[in-house]
Design an enzyme around this catalytic site. Structure first.
Site, PDB file in Angstrom:
ATOM      1  N   ASP A  24      39.196  36.637  39.079  1.00  0.00           N
ATOM      2  CA  ASP A  24      38.924  35.389  38.375  1.00  0.00           C
ATOM      3  C   ASP A  24      39.816  35.288  37.140  1.00  0.00           C
ATOM      4  O   ASP A  24      39.914  36.234  36.352  1.00  0.00           O
ATOM      5  CB  ASP A  24      37.444  35.366  37.979  1.00  0.00           C
ATOM      6  CG  ASP A  24      37.055  34.124  37.213  1.00  0.00           C
ATOM      7  OD1 ASP A  24      37.050  33.043  37.822  1.00  0.00           O
ATOM      8  OD2 ASP A  24      36.753  34.237  36.006  1.00  0.00           O
TER       9      ASP A  24
ATOM     10  N   GLU B 166      43.519  34.503  40.838  1.00  0.00           N
ATOM     11  CA  GLU B 166      43.388  33.114  40.447  1.00  0.00           C
ATOM     12  C   GLU B 166      44.344  32.979  39.262  1.00  0.00           C
ATOM     13  O   GLU B 166      44.042  33.462  38.162  1.00  0.00           O
ATOM     14  CB  GLU B 166      41.962  32.775  40.040  1.00  0.00           C
ATOM     15  CG  GLU B 166      41.805  31.314  39.666  1.00  0.00           C
ATOM     16  CD  GLU B 166      40.392  30.975  39.185  1.00  0.00           C
ATOM     17  OE1 GLU B 166      39.925  29.856  39.489  1.00  0.00           O
ATOM     18  OE2 GLU B 166      39.779  31.814  38.496  1.00  0.00           O
TER      19      GLU B 166
END
Length: 724
Positions: free
Chosen positions: A385, A421
């Site tokens: 993330d 990401e």
């Protein structure tokens, strides 16, 4: 409380320096045991080592409990060693179930012998100018705890003020605080899928939402997910990617089952980086979540499916305030990126304080956690993330991306899928295409190009579309990475579902439960409801799925795409843990499901669609509606209606494929180029509405033989032909 006093003195000394061996030169040296950070049983099972790292603490005590809440059964001072503290406790002196936490003192709160829980003896400041925030009244979670007993707030104890500082600094959190659970190690012994990432198809799904509405035992749990392994194998999925499964604060999701207020469904707020979340376990007894997660991984591996997990190392559940749950109370300045004053935090993630991966404690925590999930729990890959936040090299109060930490991860985890990401929430954090070798990236440029081409006709040139189909060469090839560096996707958990992408013009996040309300969510969805025409919506979903699966790179589907699962236009349902967001299995076996399955099988059978190297110009030719090679001017003209491409089977050691995409709102007659000598074109599939009764894709061996070179291709439809 004092019945461990003598044992503690002896064991603490043993931790500091091991006694010499026996009495003579011929004696064998005693076996040494050097446990790492966390709580570990000795190989002989006769003692437990507790170790915790802090560079700034001046005193740490281990408090032991026989139950998750209530009073302690023992208090032990840890001995400093290097940059950490530790103690070993004989097994006979431990309760049957071992729950534990730590009390920490430091420069801002030195130890005072008069201190007792609920007092402020020794207190100087809640935070000093060096960023220290120790507070012995707050029992903190071991960052290396293998499981947690419960969340900081629960339906029975919703009051978070126990963990606050300031005026609440003297409140003792220990009676209600989460405790670490001591487990016995059990490394993975079964084999893992050896398939390279380029051959994978990823299925991103929430472990609870995956099966919570399924008619199975242990629905919504790791055990429930394991029961869907055969389903995913039969569909054609080779890697399941779970939204965060590391322990997060979500025990209160069901406090009011008809409200999403305050709920945390997705779990992007980690409490403990080693602990599988108990909420997703059918067996929530001590050790149950870990065993169940490990068994689930084994079940997927038995069906040749990899397991990836979404990990959130850029921030924690402690947020950006004064609550002390774990890292902040152990060594705030050693784990977090502070602001220039040292008393606040840098926030490049939009949620809370950045974890500072340029600092040794934080980096070691991340690396050790990743190793544990790989080696002890069997995980095959990780999706990081907001990964650029991990590479921040700027220092206090600012952001500048640098790849050093990411390179270290790639070096340490060769052979493990590492997926970034590649953006954050601050200027300079958008780093698509800038990750080092060994990394793949969520390619939002693929997403936006394909969405624009389908839903904003005339906004994309054939050249840019071809580049995305080719693997986004301008992003990944120049640094030596292969097409598998591009994780291609149309939708992800963070936005519209596939169905809603073509059924919604705008987000609708403020609708009532069970589909909302939710705040946030992007306004740049590049979506279109096709004027409410359900037939056109399904065709658009098929065309989008086809574009995804015929493109070089690694495709990612979202759980339920194959079922055309929708959430009524909520594009940010992070807090909605409800029947509205759980997958609806009633559409399994629909024409769209069959189309997806057959297309996935077709992709798997054709290496040209998932190449290990970049496809060169001699291996692919780009064509127009007449089947003729196209010029650079054509590629730059967004008004051109057709992009077709021929993949040369002889050059690619595959069947020759011809894919033709009508990007225009009008049906067109296209011409197929001559097939290779001695072969004929067979239609494998067509996404147009007229073929829906046949599931839009022929079963293997039943492809339709073309008897002429002319083909009528519907508006916004894509057809695939194979030379046989």
């Amino acid at each position: 409380m004092r019945w461990l006093a003598l044992a503690v003195v002896l064991v603490a000394c043993a931790y500091q320096s091991a006694p010499p061996g026996g009495g003579g030169d011929d004696d064998d040296p005693p076996p040494t045991w050097e446990p790492g950070l966390g709580a570990h049983w000795s190989p002989a099972g006769d003692e437990v080592s507790f170790r915790i790292a802090s560079t700034r603490a001046t005193r740490i005590e281990l408090w032991l409990y026989a139950e998750p809440t209530g009073t302690d059964v023992a208090r032990l001072e840890l001995t400093r060693g290097g940059d950490g503290f530790g103690v070993r406790v004989p097994a006979g002196e431990l309760p049957e179930a071992i729950y534990y936490g730590y009390r920490v003192w430091g420069p801002n709160w030195p130890y005072d012998p008069a201190w007792q829980p609920g007092t402020d003896f020794g207190w100087i400041a809640d935070v000093d100018r060096d960023g220290n925030r120790m507070n012995p009244n707050k029992l903190v979670i071991d960052p290396y705890a293998r499981e947690l007993s419960h969340d900081p707030t629960t339906p029975a104890q919703p009051d978070s003020s126990f963990y606050a500082t300031g005026m609440r600094r003297s409140i003792d959190s220990a009676p209600v605080a989460p405790k670490g659970v001591v487990l016995r190690g059990e490394p993975v012994t079964h084999g893992k899928p050896a398939r390279p990432l380029r051959d994978d198809v990823i299925y991103e799904v929430h472990v609870r939402g995956f099966t919570k509405a399924d008619a199975i035992d242990c629905a919504g749990t790791y055990a429930g997910a394991a029961q869907r392994a055969a389903y995913l194998r039969d569909l054609g999925i080779t890697a399941i990617e779970f939204l965060p499964v590391q322990e997060a604060n979500n025990d209160r999701n069901d406090l009011d089952p008809t409200s999403a207020s305050g709920d945390n469904y997705w779990g992007y707020s980690t409490l403990a980086y080693f602990a599988p979340d108990r909420r997703y376990a059918c067996d929530q007894s001590p050790g149950g979540p870990t065993r169940e997660f490990r068994d689930m991984v084994r079940a997927f591996h038995a069906h040749d499916i990899k397991v990836f997990v979404d990990v959130v190392y850029n921030h924690t559940a402690e947020g950006g305030g004064g609550s002390l749950l774990t890292l902040r109370g152990i060594d705030n300045a050693g784990y977090y990126q502070l602001d220039r004053n040292g008393t606040g935090f840098t926030n490049s993630n939009g949620v809370g304080a950045d974890v500072a991966m340029d600092k040794p404690l934080a980096k070691q925590l991340m690396m050790d956690s990743l190793r544990y999930w790989r080696d002890d729990l069997g995980v095959d890959g990780f999706r990081f993330d907001l990964a650029p936040v991990l590479g921040n090299v700027c220092g206090p109060g600012c952001f500048k991306y640098g790849p050093a930490v990411l390179e270290d991860i790639a070096d340490a985890f060769e052979g493990v899928a590492l997926i970034a990401e590649p953006w954050g929430t601050v200027a300079g954090s958008y780093q698509v295409g800038q990750f080092p070798k060994g990394w793949s990236e969520w390619n939002d440029k693929f997403r936006d190009t394909m969405r624009s081409d389908q839903n904003r006709v005339g906004s994309v040139t054939p050249g840019w579309l071809a580049n995305r189909v080719h693997g986004s060469t301008e992003l990944f090839r120049d640094d030596g990475r292969m097409p598998s560096a591009s994780i291609n996707y149309l939708v992800s958990h963070d936005g519209f579902t596939l169905r809603d992408l073509y059924a919604c013009n705008d987000r609708n996040n403020q609708q009532p439960w069970p589909y909302g309300p939710s705040d946030g969510g992007t306004t740049n969805n590049l979506s279109w409801d096709h004027n409410g025409d359900a037939i056109a919506q399904r065709q658009a979903a098929r065309t989008g799925m086809a574009l995804l699966l015929v493109s070089a790179g690694v495709p990612m589907l979202v759980g339920g795409d194959e079922l055309l699962h929708g959430v009524r236009c909520n594009n940010n349902y992070y807090n909605v843990d409800s029947p509205g967001t759980w997958l609806d299995w009633s559409t399994q076996g629909s024409a769209f499901w069959t189309f997806t399955q057959r297309l996935l099988k077709f992709r798997a059978a054709h290496r040209a669609l998932h190449p290990d190297q970049w496809i060169e110009p001699a291996q692919v030719s780009w064509r127009d509606a007449a089947g003729q090679p196209i010029s650079g001017a054509y590629m730059d003209d967004a008004t051109k209606p057709v992009l077709a491409w021929r993949l040369d089977g002889a050059a690619l050691a595959d069947d020759t494929l011809y894919i033709v995409y009508n990007r225009s709102p009008q049906p067109l007659r296209v011409t197929l180029p001559p097939p290779p000598s001695g072969l004929a074109w067979y239609r494998a599939g067509d996404t147009a509405a007229w073929m829906e009764a046949q599931a839009n894709f022929h079963a293997p061996g039943s492809e339709y033989r073309m008897n002429q070179s002319q083909y009528d291709l519907g508006a916004r439809a894509l057809a695939i032909f194979v030379a046989r």
